[in-house]
Design a protein around this motif. Structure first.
Motif, mmCIF file in Angstrom:
data_model
loop_
_atom_site.group_PDB
_atom_site.id
_atom_site.type_symbol
_atom_site.label_atom_id
_atom_site.label_comp_id
_atom_site.label_asym_id
_atom_site.label_seq_id
_atom_site.Cartn_x
_atom_site.Cartn_y
_atom_site.Cartn_z
ATOM 1 N N GLY A 185 2.784 -5.885 1.114
ATOM 2 C CA GLY A 185 1.350 -5.944 0.923
ATOM 3 C C GLY A 185 0.936 -6.534 -0.400
ATOM 4 N N ASN A 186 -0.376 -6.579 -0.640
ATOM 5 C CA ASN A 186 -0.897 -7.047 -1.916
ATOM 6 C C ASN A 186 -1.106 -5.849 -2.855
ATOM 7 N N GLU A 187 -1.674 -6.110 -4.017
ATOM 8 C CA GLU A 187 -1.835 -5.038 -5.001
ATOM 9 C C GLU A 187 -2.705 -3.903 -4.465
ATOM 10 N N VAL A 188 -3.730 -4.242 -3.700
ATOM 11 C CA VAL A 188 -4.643 -3.222 -3.175
ATOM 12 C C VAL A 188 -3.936 -2.306 -2.179
ATOM 13 N N THR A 189 -3.232 -2.897 -1.202
ATOM 14 C CA THR A 189 -2.576 -2.069 -0.190
ATOM 15 C C THR A 189 -1.382 -1.306 -0.762
ATOM 16 N N LEU A 190 -0.699 -1.896 -1.733
ATOM 17 C CA LEU A 190 0.423 -1.192 -2.366
ATOM 18 C C LEU A 190 -0.069 0.062 -3.082
ATOM 19 N N ALA A 191 -1.162 -0.067 -3.823
ATOM 20 C CA ALA A 191 -1.721 1.087 -4.532
ATOM 21 C C ALA A 191 -2.324 2.086 -3.554
ATOM 22 N N ALA A 192 -2.991 1.574 -2.500
ATOM 23 C CA ALA A 192 -3.586 2.464 -1.502
ATOM 24 C C ALA A 192 -2.514 3.276 -0.782
ATOM 25 N N TYR A 193 -1.378 2.653 -0.531
ATOM 26 C CA TYR A 193 -0.265 3.351 0.130
ATOM 27 C C TYR A 193 0.138 4.573 -0.682
ATOM 28 N N GLN A 194 0.246 4.414 -1.989
ATOM 29 C CA GLN A 194 0.648 5.529 -2.843
ATOM 30 C C GLN A 194 -0.382 6.652 -2.800
ATOM 31 N N LEU A 195 -1.652 6.291 -2.797
ATOM 32 C CA LEU A 195 -2.704 7.304 -2.720
ATOM 33 C C LEU A 195 -2.664 8.056 -1.390
ATOM 34 N N LEU A 196 -2.540 7.305 -0.314
ATOM 35 C CA LEU A 196 -2.569 7.912 1.014
ATOM 36 C C LEU A 196 -1.333 8.768 1.259
ATOM 37 N N LYS A 197 -0.226 8.392 0.653
ATOM 38 C CA LYS A 197 1.004 9.164 0.814
ATOM 39 C C LYS A 197 0.841 10.576 0.261
ATOM 40 N N GLU A 198 0.002 10.720 -0.754
ATOM 41 C CA GLU A 198 -0.215 12.020 -1.391
ATOM 42 C C GLU A 198 -1.474 12.727 -0.886
ATOM 43 N N ALA A 199 -2.235 12.061 -0.028
ATOM 44 C CA ALA A 199 -3.498 12.618 0.451
ATOM 45 C C ALA A 199 -3.262 13.731 1.467
ATOM 46 N N GLU A 200 -4.255 14.594 1.608
ATOM 47 C CA GLU A 200 -4.169 15.710 2.559
ATOM 48 C C GLU A 200 -4.643 15.275 3.940
ATOM 49 N N ILE A 201 -4.020 14.230 4.444
ATOM 50 C CA ILE A 201 -4.271 13.731 5.790
ATOM 51 C C ILE A 201 -2.928 13.414 6.422
ATOM 52 N N ASN A 202 -2.940 13.139 7.717
ATOM 53 C CA ASN A 202 -1.701 12.835 8.436
ATOM 54 C C ASN A 202 -1.412 11.337 8.356
ATOM 55 N N PHE A 203 -0.970 10.890 7.169
ATOM 56 C CA PHE A 203 -0.711 9.467 6.937
ATOM 57 C C PHE A 203 0.655 9.092 7.502
ATOM 58 N N VAL A 204 0.675 8.054 8.381
ATOM 59 C CA VAL A 204 1.922 7.658 9.040
ATOM 60 C C VAL A 204 2.476 6.347 8.485
ATOM 61 N N GLY A 205 1.865 5.828 7.405
ATOM 62 C CA GLY A 205 2.385 4.635 6.764
ATOM 63 C C GLY A 205 1.678 3.359 7.177
ATOM 64 N N ASN A 206 2.306 2.238 6.873
ATOM 65 C CA ASN A 206 1.752 0.925 7.203
ATOM 66 C C ASN A 206 1.895 0.620 8.688
ATOM 67 N N VAL A 207 0.919 -0.115 9.221
ATOM 68 C CA VAL A 207 1.003 -0.586 10.602
ATOM 69 C C VAL A 207 0.658 -2.078 10.608
ATOM 70 N N GLU A 208 1.364 -2.840 11.425
ATOM 71 C CA GLU A 208 1.086 -4.268 11.551
ATOM 72 C C GLU A 208 0.044 -4.504 12.630
ATOM 73 N N ALA A 209 -0.637 -5.649 12.547
ATOM 74 C CA ALA A 209 -1.716 -5.961 13.488
ATOM 75 C C ALA A 209 -1.229 -5.932 14.933
ATOM 76 N N ARG A 210 0.012 -6.370 15.166
ATOM 77 C CA ARG A 210 0.520 -6.403 16.542
ATOM 78 C C ARG A 210 0.711 -5.011 17.126
ATOM 79 N N ASP A 211 0.767 -3.994 16.258
ATOM 80 C CA ASP A 211 0.969 -2.622 16.720
ATOM 81 C C ASP A 211 -0.337 -1.903 17.027
ATOM 82 N N LEU A 212 -1.464 -2.469 16.599
ATOM 83 C CA LEU A 212 -2.744 -1.810 16.832
ATOM 84 C C LEU A 212 -3.022 -1.579 18.317
#
Length: 339
Positions: A185-212
């Motif tokens: 990812g870019n700087e925004v998604t890389l930093a967002a990943y770290q935030l979401l990993k620690e968030a109190e939600i059921n974060f399952v990681g990155n998903v590619e457009a083909r998986d939507l």
């Protein structure tokens, strides 16, 4: 419950808007306030065999898609979308529904209703058809450029919406990216990943457009530029798919015979990918319910949008969003991670 409907918004206004609103009123979903040119609205109402009287708030001003939203709102303070939103602000209606200028509706929501609680960036949350049923995508166009903490906000708002409105227990939240690896990812998604990993939600990681389309998550999070592009590409692809099927079917008698046998299945499939089935997309993060509809919404889409609005009011969505954790504190985590 009263729902304010912008009768002049959309490609097929006021006819399709009035028909959808009348249907909602007739079925007892809510009381409807139609906002727009009273003579045009009354003309449409007289053509319908309605038994329930709808309130009409008159205005001759309309904001078009070609006008700069914020500037148009200042020049046209009595525009239909402004008046409809003001009804919510004043407590005369509990939600607003419009198929008009998306920019004008977002501007009206921000300027008249204001942001909800600790939310910095409201987001458009829309449903995508997938193999596992409809899934939520946000942002679908409200914020072209985003910072990591904005994606963090979207994830929390989307998770709450999926839980309260869609009835999903512990919604899976995925970050739309160019790869599933944490280091992609870019700087925004890389930093967002770290935030979401620690968030109190059921974060399952990155998903590619083909998986939507496979429904690998219940909530897909991305910036508004990416989300809007994905949404419109999906609409175009579905339309092209059915045009291609029709073209192939007309090439031979055998194909037409087979299509006749498959017709119920094809109709069901077409409904599943039709935006009108899902009604409208709520603008999450403002101090009121504002439902944004597709510009080409027909009667069915307007009816379903009103149904979405009613559901949001019943589940006290605005109050719940106002209780989300303060996002500003996440900025330091981003800076620490980046530095």
């Amino acid at each position: 419950m009263k729902i304010a409907v912008d009768a002049m918004g959309g490609d097929h206004a006021p006819a399709a808007v009035v028909r959808g609103a009348v249907r909602a009123a007739e079925e007892g979903l809510a009381e409807i306030i139609l906002v727009g040119d009273a003579s045009a609205i009354e003309r449409e109402l007289k053509a319908l065999p309605a038994t329930k009287k709808l309130e009409v708030v008159h205005t001759e001003q309309v904001i078009t898609n070609e006008e700069p939203p914020a500037l148009a709102l200042r020049r046209k303070r009595e525009a239909s979308i402004a008046l409809a939103t003001r009804l919510v602000k004043e407590g005369r209606a509990q939600a607003v529904v419009s198929a008009g200028s998306t920019g004008a509706q977002m501007a009206a929501a921000l300027l008249i209703l204001g942001r909800s609680g600790n939310i910095q960036r409201p987001a458009i949350a829309t449903l995508l058809p997938t193999l596992q049923g409809p899934k939520l995508l946000l942002d679908a166009g409200a914020n072209v450029d985003c910072r990591p903490e904005h994606l963090y906000e979207f994830a929390h708002m989307g998770s709450l919406y999926a839980s309260k409105i869609l009835g999903v227990s512990e919604p899976r939240v995925g970050l739309v990216n160019i790869g599933t690896e944490a280091a992609k990812g870019n700087e925004v998604t890389l930093a967002a990943y770290q935030l979401l990993k620690e968030a109190e939600i059921n974060f399952v990681g990155n998903v590619e457009a083909r998986d939507l389309p496979r429904g690998v998550a219940d909530v897909y999070v991305c910036d508004g530029f990416t989300g809007n592009a994905l949404l419109k590409f999906g609409e175009g692809l579905a339309e092209a798919f059915f045009i291609k099927i029709q073209s192939e079917v007309n090439k031979s008698f055998t194909a037409r015979l087979g299509a006749a046998l498959l017709l119920p299945t094809l109709r069901r499939l077409k409904r599943e990918v039709d935006y009108a089935e899902y009604g409208g997309a709520p603008l999450l993060g403002v101090q009121g319910i504002s439902i944004i509809c597709h510009g080409s919404s027909d009667e069915r889409a307007i009816y379903n949008a009103i149904r979405v609005a009613v559901r949001c009011v019943q589940e006290r969505l605005v109050e719940s969003l106002g209780l989300l954790p303060r996002i500003n504190s996440e900025r330091k985590k981003v800076e620490d991670w980046q530095g």
